[in-house]
Design an enzyme around this catalytic site. Structure first.
Site, PDB file in Angstrom:
ATOM      1  N   CYS A  89       0.983  -1.174  -0.188  1.00 19.15           N
ATOM      2  CA  CYS A  89       0.095  -0.039  -0.074  1.00 19.15           C
ATOM      3  C   CYS A  89       1.105   1.283   0.042  1.00 19.15           C
ATOM      4  O   CYS A  89       0.493   2.168  -0.672  1.00 19.15           O
ATOM      5  CB  CYS A  89      -1.019  -0.006   1.264  1.00 19.15           C
ATOM      6  SG  CYS A  89      -1.869   1.372   1.436  1.00 19.15           S
ATOM      7  N   GLY A 116       1.860  11.128   8.479  1.00 19.53           N
ATOM      8  CA  GLY A 116       1.972  10.953   9.987  1.00 19.53           C
ATOM      9  C   GLY A 116       2.737   9.689  10.116  1.00 19.53           C
ATOM     10  O   GLY A 116       2.491   9.250  11.197  1.00 19.53           O
ATOM     11  N   CYS A 190      -7.318  -1.974   6.384  1.00 19.71           N
ATOM     12  CA  CYS A 190      -8.603  -1.093   5.998  1.00 19.71           C
ATOM     13  C   CYS A 190      -9.673  -1.688   5.655  1.00 19.71           C
ATOM     14  O   CYS A 190     -10.900  -1.305   5.693  1.00 19.71           O
ATOM     15  CB  CYS A 190      -8.063   0.287   5.107  1.00 19.71           C
ATOM     16  SG  CYS A 190      -7.652  -0.658   3.742  1.00 19.71           S
TER      17      CYS A 190
END
Length: 361
Positions: A89, A116, A190
């Site tokens: 990913c 982040g 996810c």
């Protein structure tokens, strides 16, 4: 921006200093079972951006995620190996397609992508080349997951969170009164809704069952399985063994997956010697600097790891094969190294790259 505290604090750090900061939210998996979570995350990102007074947009890379991350993962599990979709990913979507999207949108301007992630990008003062390093806060280090990204994107990526500890990031979020200051860290993938069962249940929707036998090394059959993809090297086997028989008493673990015969081999004890290997054959090794030669490093200064946040292993020798193949011999045997995992290579805190494990012995 994922809606989590880390990317939200990262956005706040730059929103205070620069006038043209913009938030970007990706929707890469929008199936019915995860649509509610996606909507909640989108609302949280909107709240953060409203408070920071920065514009926000949403971009969808569902097609790329499906083709480059999800389908290869399913193919890998169907073969019985242990793939890592998080690494793919980052390689193909977050630092692949997303970078292309931003570059096309701001092709006549100077731009940087801020994320982040708990990693650092520092410039080598002697060469001017950007290097990817472990985060200052080792408990959250994510450099392993970034070990396959294109090194050419490092010039345009900023990773401010890697210079802080997680408690410091939480404190900053509270001091700024960000609406996600107490939001729990995301866990899992996810596309897996934790309310819809475990990961194996999810995989059953995409992989055809291929029944086989669970055996001990002496060839005795102790049970059946629905597919090698249900097992990971080193895990408890999950079947009852005759505790009254001294030969089979104890807890048993998966030591081998025999692809030719579709058999799962189990051994007794979590510290069984059959679970430990020291020679790792790696394919498709990709470095984080163009033209890098691993042989130019002192092998005694290199370490490797095959999972994130694990204790690094020192290296005894490295042998270069054809193309991008390598053989790594570790100074000590390590437990539960599985085919399909990525072997990340480090020089101190610097991540040099990684490759796919194709065989161990």
């Amino acid at each position: 921006m994922s809606s989590g505290v880390d990317s939200s604090v990262a956005a706040s750090l730059y929103a205070k200093e620069f006038p043209r900061v913009q938030g970007l939210f990706m929707s890469n998996w929008n199936q019915l079972d995860s649509e509610r979570c996606l909507e909640e995350d989108w609302k949280d990102v909107q709240k953060v951006c409203d408070q920071l007074k920065i514009p926000l947009e949403q971009a969808s890379f569902e097609k790329e995620y499906w083709l480059d991350v999800f389908e290869p993962m399913i193919v890998g599990y169907a073969k019985g190996i242990t793939p890592n979709p998080d690494i793919n990913c980052n390689r193909y979507v977050k630092f692949g397609r997303l970078i292309e999207y931003v570059a096309q949108k701001y092709n006549k301007e100077r731009w940087w992508l801020v994320t982040g992630h708990y990693s650092r990008i520092l410039t080598d003062v002697s060469t001017g080349a950007p290097h990817l390093l472990r985060s200052f806060y080792k408990k959250k280090d994510q450099s392993y997951y970034l070990s396959q990204i294109n090194p050419n994107v490092l010039h345009n990526v900023l990773l401010p969170i890697g210079h802080f500890t997680k408690p410091e990031v939480r404190d900053m979020a509270h001091n700024l009164a960000l609406p996600v200051a107490d939001k729990p860290d995301s866990t899992g993938l996810c596309f897996v809704n934790p309310t819809q069962g475990n990961f194996q249940d999810f995989l059953r929707n995409f992989i055809t069952e291929t029944p086989g036998k669970i055996i001990t090394e002496d060839g005795k059959v102790w049970g059946d399985h629905d597919g090698l993809w249900n097992f990971t090297i080193g895990q408890k086997c999950g079947i009852s063994m005759p505790q009254g028989d001294p030969k089979y008493k104890g807890t048993w673990f998966v030591s081998e997956k025999r692809y030719e015969t579709n058999e799962v081999v189990i051994v007794r004890g979590g510290d069984n010697e059959k679970l430990f290997k020291s020679v790792v054959y790696v394919d498709a090794f990709k470095t984080l600097e163009d033209g890098m030669d691993l042989k130019s490093f002192n092998v005694s200064e290199l370490t490797v790891q095959y999972r994130s946040l694990q204790e690094p292993s020192s290296v005894k020798s490295i042998t270069k094969g054809k193309d991008d193949k390598f053989v790594f011999e570790l100074t000590q045997k390590r437990r539960a190294i599985a085919q399909g995992q990525y072997l990340g290579v480090y020089h101190g805190d610097r991540c040099l790259g990684s490759g796919v494990i194709e065989f161990v012995e």
